[in-house]
Write a protein that holds these residues in place. Structure first.
Motif, mmCIF file in Angstrom:
data_model
loop_
_atom_site.group_PDB
_atom_site.id
_atom_site.type_symbol
_atom_site.label_atom_id
_atom_site.label_comp_id
_atom_site.label_asym_id
_atom_site.label_seq_id
_atom_site.Cartn_x
_atom_site.Cartn_y
_atom_site.Cartn_z
ATOM 1 N N GLU A 138 -30.920 -37.104 -1.860
ATOM 2 C CA GLU A 138 -31.879 -37.967 -1.176
ATOM 3 C C GLU A 138 -33.291 -37.583 -1.589
ATOM 4 O OE1 GLU A 138 -31.765 -39.720 2.996
ATOM 5 O OE2 GLU A 138 -33.006 -37.924 3.325
ATOM 6 N N ILE A 139 -33.966 -38.501 -2.276
ATOM 7 C CA ILE A 139 -35.387 -38.376 -2.564
ATOM 8 C C ILE A 139 -36.089 -39.358 -1.641
ATOM 9 C CG2 ILE A 139 -37.207 -38.604 -4.294
ATOM 10 C CD1 ILE A 139 -35.311 -36.274 -4.830
ATOM 11 N N ASP A 140 -36.761 -38.837 -0.632
ATOM 12 C CA ASP A 140 -37.311 -39.660 0.445
ATOM 13 C C ASP A 140 -38.618 -40.312 0.018
ATOM 14 O OD1 ASP A 140 -37.729 -40.805 2.929
ATOM 15 O OD2 ASP A 140 -37.176 -39.004 4.034
ATOM 16 N N VAL A 141 -38.580 -41.637 -0.112
ATOM 17 C CA VAL A 141 -39.762 -42.455 -0.400
ATOM 18 C C VAL A 141 -39.677 -43.709 0.457
ATOM 19 C CG1 VAL A 141 -40.163 -41.675 -2.773
ATOM 20 C CG2 VAL A 141 -38.502 -43.492 -2.369
ATOM 21 N N PRO A 142 -40.784 -44.347 0.801
ATOM 22 C CA PRO A 142 -42.177 -43.995 0.487
ATOM 23 C C PRO A 142 -42.818 -43.078 1.530
ATOM 24 C CG PRO A 142 -42.143 -46.119 1.557
ATOM 25 C CD PRO A 142 -40.712 -45.666 1.470
ATOM 26 N N GLY A 143 -42.056 -42.660 2.543
ATOM 27 C CA GLY A 143 -42.599 -41.789 3.581
ATOM 28 C C GLY A 143 -42.287 -40.323 3.340
ATOM 29 N N GLY B 201 -51.369 -44.053 7.408
ATOM 30 C CA GLY B 201 -49.950 -43.918 7.718
ATOM 31 C C GLY B 201 -49.566 -42.482 8.025
ATOM 32 N N TYR B 202 -48.265 -42.261 8.121
ATOM 33 C CA TYR B 202 -47.727 -40.940 8.435
ATOM 34 C C TYR B 202 -47.245 -40.285 7.142
ATOM 35 C CZ TYR B 202 -44.516 -37.397 10.293
ATOM 36 O OH TYR B 202 -43.847 -36.222 10.554
ATOM 37 N N ASN B 203 -48.189 -39.681 6.399
ATOM 38 C CA ASN B 203 -47.844 -39.031 5.129
ATOM 39 C C ASN B 203 -47.000 -39.957 4.249
ATOM 40 O OD1 ASN B 203 -49.068 -36.420 5.701
ATOM 41 N ND2 ASN B 203 -47.429 -36.140 7.189
ATOM 42 N N PHE C 226 -26.879 -42.906 -3.860
ATOM 43 C CA PHE C 226 -28.158 -42.199 -3.953
ATOM 44 C C PHE C 226 -29.000 -42.688 -2.788
ATOM 45 C CE2 PHE C 226 -32.470 -41.324 -5.191
ATOM 46 C CZ PHE C 226 -32.404 -40.170 -5.969
ATOM 47 N N SER C 227 -29.626 -41.755 -2.053
ATOM 48 C CA SER C 227 -30.419 -42.148 -0.888
ATOM 49 C C SER C 227 -31.911 -42.091 -1.190
ATOM 50 C CB SER C 227 -30.122 -41.234 0.301
ATOM 51 O OG SER C 227 -30.956 -41.560 1.399
ATOM 52 N N ILE C 228 -32.628 -43.130 -0.744
ATOM 53 C CA ILE C 228 -34.100 -43.120 -0.864
ATOM 54 C C ILE C 228 -34.756 -42.795 0.484
ATOM 55 C CG2 ILE C 228 -34.057 -44.767 -2.765
ATOM 56 C CD1 ILE C 228 -35.356 -46.767 -0.598
ATOM 57 N N GLY C 229 -33.982 -42.436 1.489
ATOM 58 C CA GLY C 229 -34.566 -42.090 2.793
ATOM 59 C C GLY C 229 -35.130 -43.306 3.488
ATOM 60 N N GLY C 230 -36.385 -43.611 3.202
ATOM 61 C CA GLY C 230 -37.025 -44.809 3.731
ATOM 62 C C GLY C 230 -37.305 -44.778 5.219
ATOM 63 N N ASP C 231 -37.345 -43.607 5.818
ATOM 64 C CA ASP C 231 -37.501 -43.515 7.273
ATOM 65 C C ASP C 231 -38.936 -43.180 7.677
ATOM 66 O OD1 ASP C 231 -36.921 -41.025 5.991
ATOM 67 O OD2 ASP C 231 -36.763 -40.093 7.965
ATOM 68 N N GLU C 232 -39.245 -43.470 8.928
ATOM 69 C CA GLU C 232 -40.493 -43.089 9.586
ATOM 70 C C GLU C 232 -41.730 -43.491 8.779
ATOM 71 O OE1 GLU C 232 -40.073 -38.940 10.653
ATOM 72 O OE2 GLU C 232 -38.822 -39.462 12.370
ATOM 73 N N ILE C 233 -41.791 -44.792 8.457
ATOM 74 C CA ILE C 233 -42.986 -45.345 7.827
ATOM 75 C C ILE C 233 -43.591 -46.388 8.760
ATOM 76 C CG2 ILE C 233 -42.291 -44.897 5.455
ATOM 77 C CD1 ILE C 233 -41.295 -47.774 5.283
ATOM 78 N N TRP D 142 -32.034 -44.715 5.772
ATOM 79 C CA TRP D 142 -32.021 -44.651 7.225
ATOM 80 C C TRP D 142 -32.400 -45.996 7.826
ATOM 81 C CZ3 TRP D 142 -30.025 -40.218 9.220
ATOM 82 C CH2 TRP D 142 -29.924 -39.130 8.340
ATOM 83 N N ASN D 143 -32.140 -46.180 9.101
ATOM 84 C CA ASN D 143 -32.214 -47.502 9.728
ATOM 85 C C ASN D 143 -33.607 -47.959 10.152
ATOM 86 O OD1 ASN D 143 -31.719 -45.462 12.094
ATOM 87 N ND2 ASN D 143 -32.415 -47.315 13.129
ATOM 88 N N ASP D 144 -34.611 -47.076 10.105
ATOM 89 C CA ASP D 144 -35.903 -47.333 10.742
ATOM 90 C C ASP D 144 -36.526 -48.692 10.414
ATOM 91 O OD1 ASP D 144 -35.214 -44.570 10.472
ATOM 92 O OD2 ASP D 144 -37.228 -44.019 11.105
#
Length: 376
Positions: free
Chosen positions: A130-135, A162-164, A194-201, A233-235
């Motif tokens: 998981e490479i978390d983007v864009p947050g 935004g939040y980082n 492959f996960s892009i995270g995508g959470d808490e933006i 993630w579902n955010d």
């Protein structure tokens, strides 16, 4: 050095062979319609290859079939990256651990990550980077800031309000995100996740909702082009745009509210975000990561005898049909609700290393996975 190059070349040949297999061939076992696994925070805590392999062994032995490696967050970018200037060539090496010479933080080399993925394959456990983007991008901004070109890129993509996070509205962010994750795509066999995270933006209005859909769909299309499936993630999956997303995205559902303390923001999340049943009804597959039942935080209070016993009793009363982290009144019986995962998150400052984390967390993993192994 020649031996390392040969080993890497040999592993790449194996991965290339895997990629030629039929799309219907399930490399991770026969139970392909269900996914049970572990989400391991490799950003706040450095986990060595040996200890990640211990989790893979446990997952294999207790009936799970995947591990997600959360490789970056605000605190650390936990893997080698040429795009960010964090490479083994400019690192300080102590034993088999690479340290960024500027941040003094440990990270996995690409060779090590590839070896972990291959080890998982041999044990029928899918390793999902998981490479978390864009947050959660503070560590990305920090590494970029060490070069002039990097600073200029940060100025273009960083959302100061935004939040980082990066501006998902900008094409520069899409291009950068693709370039960053591209470094790892060749390590994975065809049809892997492959996960892009995508959470808490920040998604504050309908225009934002439409923009984030465009960003996420572009990332999904990019991964699909390379024969991979996307997880996140579902955010950002809001009710009003739920049918505009690519339906092949696999969603880790952790919370409807996002565990927000601000009352107005909390109520706004409840109003905007799709429930897990709504996502399943719309055609999305989900993994139940209910943060009340399946999140373990690295803190001494989590690992007292009383806390462990309480968690075990709560788990006995839980199943993946219970999706809401605040109550168990609504159930999700959809066939698109395909599994569950237990997560460990490092919220402490250096109190837990990989050894102590494994010693503390692995009993939870074994009980969690064994629950579903017995049920299957």
């Amino acid at each position: 050095m020649k031996l390392k190059i040969f080993i890497l070349f040999f592993i790449l040949i194996i991965i290339s062979f895997i990629k030629t297999l039929s799309p219907n061939f399930n490399i991770y076992g026969d139970n392909s319609d269900k996914m049970y696994g572990v989400n391991l925070d490799c950003a706040r805590v450095y986990h060595s290859p040996d200890y990640i392999k211990k989790y893979i062994n446990d997952i294999h032995n207790y009936g799970g079939n995947y591990i997600l490696l959360h490789l970056n967050d605000n605190e650390r970018f936990g893997v080698e990256s040429e795009t960010l200037g964090q490479t083994v060539d400019n690192a300080r090496k102590v034993n088999d651990i690479y340290y960024n010479s500027k941040t003094n933080l440990a990270f996995l080399s690409k060779n090590q990550l590839l070896d972990i993925i291959n080890y998982g394959y041999n044990h029928r456990v899918q390793v999902i980077p998981e490479i978390d983007v864009p947050g959660h991008a503070q560590s990305i901004f920090k590494l970029l800031s060490y070069t002039k070109n990097g600073k200029e890129l940060v100025d273009k993509v960083k959302n100061s309000d935004g939040y980082n996070e990066m501006y998902y509205q900008k094409e520069e962010t899409v291009d950068f995100s693709k370039k960053l994750i591209h470094e790892y795509l060749g390590m994975l066999p065809k049809n892997a996740y492959f996960s892009i995270g995508g959470d808490e933006i920040s998604v504050d209005n309908h225009e934002n909702e439409k923009d984030v859909v465009k960003y996420i769909n572009k990332m999904d299309d990019y991964l699909n082009y390379y024969g991979l499936h996307m997880m996140m993630w579902n955010d950002s999956f809001h009710k009003s745009v739920i049918n505009k997303y690519n339906k092949n995205i696999l969603i880790n559902y952790w919370s409807l509210s996002g565990e927000i303390s601000d009352k107005d923001e909390y109520n706004n999340n409840i109003r905007l975000r799709a429930t897990m049943p709504e996502l399943n009804h719309a055609g999305f597959k989900t993994i139940n990561c209910n943060n009340y039942y399946t999140y373990i935080i690295l803190d001494k209070s989590s690992f007292t005898k009383n806390s462990f016993n309480t968690w075990e009793k709560e788990l006995q009363r839980w199943n993946p049909e219970i999706w809401n982290d605040e109550h168990n009144k609504e159930l999700d019986k959809s066939k698109n609700n395909i599994g569950s995962a237990i997560s460990v998150w490092g919220e402490t400052n250096g109190q837990y290393n990989d050894i102590k984390t494994y010693e503390s967390f692995s009993p939870f993993v074994k009980i969690f996975l064994n629950k579903f192994k017995k049920a299957s």
